[in-house]
Design a protein around this motif. Structure first.
Motif, PDB file in Angstrom:
ATOM      1  N   LEU A  96      32.619  38.758  40.085  1.00  0.00           N
ATOM      2  CA  LEU A  96      34.002  38.275  40.042  1.00  0.00           C
ATOM      3  C   LEU A  96      34.669  38.349  41.410  1.00  0.00           C
ATOM      4  O   LEU A  96      35.456  37.470  41.778  1.00  0.00           O
ATOM      5  N   GLN A  99      34.100  35.230  43.456  1.00  0.00           N
ATOM      6  CA  GLN A  99      34.477  33.925  42.941  1.00  0.00           C
ATOM      7  C   GLN A  99      35.588  33.317  43.797  1.00  0.00           C
ATOM      8  O   GLN A  99      36.462  34.026  44.288  1.00  0.00           O
ATOM      9  N   ARG A 101      38.310  31.706  43.163  1.00  0.00           N
ATOM     10  CA  ARG A 101      39.689  31.952  42.750  1.00  0.00           C
ATOM     11  C   ARG A 101      40.187  33.306  43.235  1.00  0.00           C
ATOM     12  O   ARG A 101      41.305  33.420  43.763  1.00  0.00           O
ATOM     13  N   SER A 265      41.688  35.557  36.587  1.00  0.00           N
ATOM     14  CA  SER A 265      40.454  35.930  37.291  1.00  0.00           C
ATOM     15  C   SER A 265      39.833  37.210  36.756  1.00  0.00           C
ATOM     16  O   SER A 265      38.609  37.359  36.792  1.00  0.00           O
TER      17      SER A 265
END
Length: 390
Positions: A96, A99, A101, A265
């Motif tokens: 994550l 990523q 975003r 997110s």
């Protein structure tokens, strides 16, 4: 206020932790070609090595559970389960963090921090300093319990191996010495390659601690920064005449977008932590209840520390987002709105209505994360403990 502390960054500690974990994807703090190349190699190594360790642990766990004498080695099985659930969270968190975003969110936060650090408003700088101290405290605590647990795991394993070696020499026995992490080694001879396997375990422990520390700290730091933005908007709303409503409406919209993007997110990461932390606390609890040697309790207790600190820091910081977003309406009421013309008063009323809807970090698509949710995790852990104990 020109105090140097007010010029520091909420995200600076998070940045260096992510660099240590090999998951920083923005501009590096140095411009040395050799260091940059070395970091990229290290980052690629982490992305390959850690999933391989996790897969090996899971394969070994399956073998342990299906082994005919598995009921005699429940302590090792529960320890392995606890490590696997923890490392799954770490791996998902590391993914994550890389990523696009979330990288954009971090970039935006760093840009906004530069604006705050060059702000001339004393109240905003004072508020930023308070948030910086709070963030630093949370980060130091997370850093301390995470590194402490990593070191304790290694020392505990060293003690166990030392005691077994001593027993084998005195009793002419051949008890197998465990490693920190029970990995699937295929046909590798543990006795003949003991040094290599110990090095692999130590390296896995180091990488795991770095990734765990960096992912938890960046998530909590971003949430704290969201709360800081809301506090900055409150201060400016109270000084409505100095900043102008149009500018503050735009700032409010940007803060709303920042929190919503951050929630989008990390909400499924929060959901996974909500479930796996409950399971992990239960697994560690069963370990503690089954231990008979007090020297073996340091690692489980520090693991408890990590889980409790993570859970309540996440719950507390997420709750602050909700509280500070609702406090915007109080800031509007405290502003000199009565001095404005009719058109601006209508705009203030619209903004006041929007401020009644709280911003919040959610547990996946479900309810908001808060301190009450953190307590629910502990309650769920008790249910898992009773199930495992039986």
């Amino acid at each position: 206020m020109t105090d140097q502390k007010s010029r520091e960054s909420v995200l600076s500690f998070s940045k260096y932790c992510m660099i240590l974990g090999g998951i920083w994807r923005l501009e590096l703090p140095w411009h040395n070609v050799v260091l940059t190349t070395a970091y990229r190699i290290y980052s690629k190594f982490v992305r390959f090595f850690f999933p391989l360790i996790l897969f090996s642990m899971f394969a070994q766990f399956i073998l342990m559970v299906t082994y005919e004498n598995a009921h005699k080695d429940q302590e090792t099985i529960f320890k392995q389960l606890g490590y696997i659930t923890c490392l799954v969270m770490v791996q998902v968190g590391a993914i994550l963090c890389q990523q696009p975003r979330l990288i954009q969110i971090i970039s935006y936060a760093m840009l906004e921090e530069k604006k705050i650090m060059h702000c001339s408003d004393e109240d905003i700088l004072l508020s930023h300093t308070k948030q910086l101290r709070f963030c630093r405290t949370c980060n130091v605590v997370l850093f301390a319990v995470t590194t402490g647990a990593g070191v304790a795991i290694l020392l505990e394993n060293f003690w166990i191996r030392h005691e077994i070696s001593k027993h084998n020499r005195e009793c002419n026995a051949s008890l197998e010495k465990p490693f920190v992490y029970e990995l699937y080694y295929y046909k590798l001879d543990k006795e003949n390659h003991e040094g290599l396997l110990l090095m692999v375990n130590a390296l896995a422990d180091f990488v795991g601690v770095c990734l765990l520390m960096s992912t938890k700290i960046i998530f909590s730091s971003c949430i704290i920064f969201g709360s800081s933005l809301l506090r900055r908007t409150q201060i400016r709303l109270r000084k409505l005449s100095s900043y102008g409503l149009k500018r503050l409406v735009l700032e409010h919209q940007l803060v709303i977008r920042f929190v919503q993007n951050l929630n989008h997110s990390v909400k499924y990461m929060i959901l996974m932590e909500y479930f796996l932390n409950s399971l992990n606390i239960a697994a560690v609890s069963v370990q503690v209840m089954s231990f008979q040697d007090i020297n073996m309790l340091a690692s489980p207790f520090l693991s408890f520390g990590i889980l409790f600190v993570e859970t309540f820091v996440l719950g507390w910081t997420a709750n602050e987002i909700k509280v500070q977003s609702l406090a915007l309406s109080d800031a509007l009421y405290d502003s000199p709105w009565y001095e404005q013309n009719k058109r601006i008063k209508k705009a203030i009323l619209t903004m006041l209505v929007r401020a009644q809807k709280p911003l919040q970090m959610t547990i996946g698509p479900f309810d908001a994360m808060s301190t009450q949710s953190a307590l629910t995790i502990i309650k769920a852990s008790y249910s898992y403990i009773t199930l495992m104990a039986n």
